[in-house]
Design a protein around this motif. Sequence first.
Motif, PDB file in Angstrom:
ATOM      1  N   GLY A  17       0.809  -1.212   0.000  1.00 50.27           N
ATOM      2  CA  GLY A  17       0.000   0.000   0.000  1.00 50.27           C
ATOM      3  C   GLY A  17       0.848   1.270   0.000  1.00 50.27           C
ATOM      4  N   GLY A  18       2.170   1.122  -0.120  1.00 44.27           N
ATOM      5  CA  GLY A  18       3.035   2.297  -0.220  1.00 44.27           C
ATOM      6  C   GLY A  18       3.497   2.850   1.109  1.00 44.27           C
ATOM      7  N   TYR A  19       3.277   2.092   2.194  1.00 45.57           N
ATOM      8  CA  TYR A  19       3.724   2.575   3.505  1.00 45.57           C
ATOM      9  C   TYR A  19       4.761   1.624   4.092  1.00 45.57           C
ATOM     10  CZ  TYR A  19       3.690   4.586   8.152  1.00 45.57           C
ATOM     11  OH  TYR A  19       4.070   5.195   9.318  1.00 45.57           O
ATOM     12  N   LEU A  20       5.903   2.173   4.441  1.00 41.20           N
ATOM     13  CA  LEU A  20       6.982   1.357   4.983  1.00 41.20           C
ATOM     14  C   LEU A  20       7.031   1.470   6.496  1.00 41.20           C
ATOM     15  CD1 LEU A  20       7.729   1.450   1.983  1.00 41.20           C
ATOM     16  CD2 LEU A  20      10.110   1.562   2.680  1.00 41.20           C
ATOM     17  N   ALA A  21       6.717   0.374   7.158  1.00 37.87           N
ATOM     18  CA  ALA A  21       6.752   0.367   8.615  1.00 37.87           C
ATOM     19  C   ALA A  21       7.911  -0.500   9.078  1.00 37.87           C
ATOM     20  CB  ALA A  21       5.440  -0.184   9.163  1.00 37.87           C
ATOM     21  N   VAL A  45       8.235  15.589  13.555  1.00 35.75           N
ATOM     22  CA  VAL A  45       7.280  16.088  12.565  1.00 35.75           C
ATOM     23  C   VAL A  45       7.523  15.398  11.220  1.00 35.75           C
ATOM     24  CG1 VAL A  45       6.669  18.147  11.247  1.00 35.75           C
ATOM     25  CG2 VAL A  45       7.045  18.320  13.706  1.00 35.75           C
ATOM     26  N   GLY A  46       6.442  15.009  10.575  1.00 39.09           N
ATOM     27  CA  GLY A  46       6.548  14.479   9.210  1.00 39.09           C
ATOM     28  C   GLY A  46       7.251  13.141   9.080  1.00 39.09           C
ATOM     29  N   VAL A  47       7.047  12.254  10.043  1.00 39.19           N
ATOM     30  CA  VAL A  47       7.689  10.942   9.949  1.00 39.19           C
ATOM     31  C   VAL A  47       6.692   9.823   9.660  1.00 39.19           C
ATOM     32  CG1 VAL A  47       9.714  11.461  11.348  1.00 39.19           C
ATOM     33  CG2 VAL A  47       7.604  10.715  12.477  1.00 39.19           C
ATOM     34  N   THR A  50       0.498  10.244  10.837  1.00 39.38           N
ATOM     35  CA  THR A  50      -0.846  10.337  10.263  1.00 39.38           C
ATOM     36  C   THR A  50      -1.002   9.330   9.120  1.00 39.38           C
ATOM     37  OG1 THR A  50      -0.922  12.675  10.834  1.00 39.38           O
ATOM     38  CG2 THR A  50      -2.481  11.915   9.168  1.00 39.38           C
ATOM     39  N   GLU A  51       0.047   9.238   8.325  1.00 43.24           N
ATOM     40  CA  GLU A  51       0.005   8.355   7.158  1.00 43.24           C
ATOM     41  C   GLU A  51      -0.186   6.890   7.561  1.00 43.24           C
ATOM     42  OE1 GLU A  51       0.083   9.890   4.238  1.00 43.24           O
ATOM     43  OE2 GLU A  51      -0.084   8.068   3.037  1.00 43.24           O
ATOM     44  N   ALA A  52       0.307   6.523   8.742  1.00 42.47           N
ATOM     45  CA  ALA A  52       0.162   5.136   9.196  1.00 42.47           C
ATOM     46  C   ALA A  52      -1.321   4.770   9.275  1.00 42.47           C
ATOM     47  CB  ALA A  52       0.844   4.944  10.549  1.00 42.47           C
ATOM     48  N   SER A 176       0.499  12.243  18.258  1.00 41.47           N
ATOM     49  CA  SER A 176       0.867  13.426  19.048  1.00 41.47           C
ATOM     50  C   SER A 176       2.236  13.917  18.622  1.00 41.47           C
ATOM     51  CB  SER A 176       0.873  13.065  20.534  1.00 41.47           C
ATOM     52  OG  SER A 176       1.633  14.008  21.260  1.00 41.47           O
ATOM     53  N   ASN A 177       2.397  15.222  18.600  1.00 39.57           N
ATOM     54  CA  ASN A 177       3.708  15.818  18.309  1.00 39.57           C
ATOM     55  C   ASN A 177       4.412  16.244  19.579  1.00 39.57           C
ATOM     56  OD1 ASN A 177       3.335  15.467  15.641  1.00 39.57           O
ATOM     57  ND2 ASN A 177       3.175  17.611  15.106  1.00 39.57           N
ATOM     58  N   ARG A 178       3.849  15.852  20.709  1.00 33.94           N
ATOM     59  CA  ARG A 178       4.454  16.160  22.006  1.00 33.94           C
ATOM     60  C   ARG A 178       4.587  17.655  22.260  1.00 33.94           C
ATOM     61  NH1 ARG A 178       7.171  12.262  25.140  1.00 33.94           N
ATOM     62  NH2 ARG A 178       8.081  14.056  26.139  1.00 33.94           N
ATOM     63  N   GLU A 205      13.981   4.480   0.147  1.00 36.21           N
ATOM     64  CA  GLU A 205      12.904   3.645  -0.384  1.00 36.21           C
ATOM     65  C   GLU A 205      11.549   4.360  -0.285  1.00 36.21           C
ATOM     66  OE1 GLU A 205      13.244  -0.289   1.274  1.00 36.21           O
ATOM     67  OE2 GLU A 205      11.488  -0.919   0.121  1.00 36.21           O
ATOM     68  N   ILE A 206      11.351   5.056   0.837  1.00 34.85           N
ATOM     69  CA  ILE A 206      10.087   5.795   0.988  1.00 34.85           C
ATOM     70  C   ILE A 206       9.959   6.848  -0.114  1.00 34.85           C
ATOM     71  CG2 ILE A 206       8.788   7.408   2.450  1.00 34.85           C
ATOM     72  CD1 ILE A 206       9.987   5.985   4.907  1.00 34.85           C
ATOM     73  N   VAL A 207      11.052   7.584  -0.345  1.00 35.38           N
ATOM     74  CA  VAL A 207      11.001   8.626  -1.380  1.00 35.38           C
ATOM     75  C   VAL A 207      10.716   7.997  -2.741  1.00 35.38           C
ATOM     76  CG1 VAL A 207      12.297  10.426  -2.588  1.00 35.38           C
ATOM     77  CG2 VAL A 207      12.556  10.152  -0.112  1.00 35.38           C
ATOM     78  N   THR A 209       9.167   5.315  -3.365  1.00 36.41           N
ATOM     79  CA  THR A 209       7.775   4.849  -3.415  1.00 36.41           C
ATOM     80  C   THR A 209       6.818   6.013  -3.647  1.00 36.41           C
ATOM     81  OG1 THR A 209       8.398   3.293  -1.684  1.00 36.41           O
ATOM     82  CG2 THR A 209       6.062   3.461  -2.175  1.00 36.41           C
ATOM     83  N   ARG A 210       7.089   7.099  -2.947  1.00 39.71           N
ATOM     84  CA  ARG A 210       6.156   8.230  -2.982  1.00 39.71           C
ATOM     85  C   ARG A 210       6.384   9.142  -4.183  1.00 39.71           C
ATOM     86  NH1 ARG A 210       1.781   8.078   0.663  1.00 39.71           N
ATOM     87  NH2 ARG A 210       2.321   6.130   1.673  1.00 39.71           N
ATOM     88  N   ALA A 211       7.601   9.158  -4.680  1.00 36.27           N
ATOM     89  CA  ALA A 211       7.906  10.017  -5.819  1.00 36.27           C
ATOM     90  C   ALA A 211       8.540   9.177  -6.913  1.00 36.27           C
ATOM     91  CB  ALA A 211       8.838  11.157  -5.394  1.00 36.27           C
ATOM     92  N   GLY A 239      11.366  16.649   8.061  1.00 32.47           N
ATOM     93  CA  GLY A 239      10.826  15.292   8.192  1.00 32.47           C
ATOM     94  C   GLY A 239      10.908  14.564   6.865  1.00 32.47           C
ATOM     95  N   VAL A 240      10.325  13.392   6.836  1.00 29.22           N
ATOM     96  CA  VAL A 240      10.325  12.600   5.609  1.00 29.22           C
ATOM     97  C   VAL A 240       9.560  13.334   4.504  1.00 29.22           C
ATOM     98  CG1 VAL A 240       9.657  10.401   4.573  1.00 29.22           C
ATOM     99  CG2 VAL A 240      10.439  10.471   6.941  1.00 29.22           C
ATOM    100  N   ALA A 241       8.494  14.019   4.906  1.00 27.36           N
ATOM    101  CA  ALA A 241       7.701  14.761   3.925  1.00 27.36           C
ATOM    102  C   ALA A 241       8.586  15.774   3.180  1.00 27.36           C
ATOM    103  CB  ALA A 241       6.549  15.476   4.625  1.00 27.36           C
ATOM    104  N   THR A 243      11.851  15.570   2.750  1.00 27.55           N
ATOM    105  CA  THR A 243      12.783  14.840   1.885  1.00 27.55           C
ATOM    106  C   THR A 243      12.115  14.543   0.542  1.00 27.55           C
ATOM    107  OG1 THR A 243      13.513  13.743   3.916  1.00 27.55           O
ATOM    108  CG2 THR A 243      14.411  12.911   1.861  1.00 27.55           C
ATOM    109  N   ILE A 244      10.862  14.094   0.624  1.00 31.01           N
ATOM    110  CA  ILE A 244      10.112  13.782  -0.601  1.00 31.01           C
ATOM    111  C   ILE A 244       9.958  15.050  -1.450  1.00 31.01           C
ATOM    112  CG2 ILE A 244       7.902  12.966  -1.527  1.00 31.01           C
ATOM    113  CD1 ILE A 244       7.600  11.318   1.089  1.00 31.01           C
ATOM    114  N   ASP A 245       9.581  16.135  -0.779  1.00 34.87           N
ATOM    115  CA  ASP A 245       9.399  17.402  -1.499  1.00 34.87           C
ATOM    116  C   ASP A 245      10.688  17.858  -2.183  1.00 34.87           C
ATOM    117  OD1 ASP A 245       6.777  17.737  -0.943  1.00 34.87           O
ATOM    118  OD2 ASP A 245       7.057  19.140   0.718  1.00 34.87           O
TER     119      ASP A 245
END
Length: 291
Positions: A17-21, A45-47, A50-52, A176-178, A205-207, A209-211, A239-241, A243-245
């Motif tokens: 499904g495109g999510y690496l856990a 932030v951005g790891v 929410t996407e999980a 939570s972002n604490r 790998e995440i990048v 997958t997403r891009a 965050g990962v977001a 990196t993708i951007d």
Amino acid sequence: MDRPASVGELTAILRQGGYLADRGLATALYVALELDRPVLLEGEVGVGKTEAAKALAAVFGRQLIRLQCYEGIDTSQALYEWDYARQMLHIRALSERQVADEQAVEKLFGPRFLLERPLLAAIRAGDRAVLLIDEVDRADDEFEAFLLELLSDFQISIPEVGTVRAERPPLVVLTSNRTRELHDALKRRCLYHWIGYPPPDTETEIVLTRAPGVSEALTRKVVAAVNRLRELDLAKPPGVAETIDWARTLDVLGATELTPDTAADTLGAVVKERDDMDLVRDSLEEITSGG
Ligand SMILES: Nc1ncnc2c1ncn2[C@@H]1O[C@H](COP(=O)(O)OP(=O)(O)OP(=O)(O)O)[C@@H](O)[C@H]1O
Ligand SMILES: [Mg+2]
């Protein structure tokens, strides 16, 4: 598919499904599914917190019900409220026809005039849903106490309508972002997992997958550079977001290399604070070297 047979299977399904856990996260999610326990995800932030939840809903064909928390959120926005405007119109119609009997008034507080909010929707949907309670640290204490109660029995009684109860609870993911510490009582109810920055290979790998379409060589350079940025003392580490951007931005500009110049031109994709920008500009050579 309803429930995965093992942690490994869940990991594989999420990956499709495109999510690496990683193992820790997949284990927490697996146990949450098996034991019907809410899972609390904290992290930078951005790891992918929410996407999980989104990925879980997508791969198991469950409805994603999202409650975005914010300061001052209360039960009428989270659970249900009465459709006041429609009630008023109804009353007016009744009075015009002069039929305001006892029953007609009762109906004003019946299902027709009940506005369902995310938590009520989730109780009704039960295990056909994933309930995402996003950024719970933004809500205030009273709301947290209310959530705690709800999460313990998944039942709510609406005085005028009766009790609504979930046969099997939805899968609940809290994030939570604490920005503040959550209460022990809430934490005790939940399984807990901290999501850190992924190791470089995983992030690459995440990048990819997403891009898709961005070259692997460029992606590796970007990931290496982002990891150096995270070592600096930035107010908002990427965050990962981001990196993708950044990878997407470079790709769209036709860059095949990450040089100090291309990095300088595209820093806005990854550094979002003015002071951070100044700090980073001074060390672009170092940040973009190697990788
Ligand atoms: N493990 C992962 N697998 C696939 N994509 C990921 C992963 N982690 C992050 N991403 C990507 O990064 C983006 C940001 O993730 P997400 O919004 O879930 O972060 P977050 O932890 O909720 O951040 P915030 O704290 O800002 O709310 C997602 O849209 C997704 O594309
Ligand atoms: Mg989020």
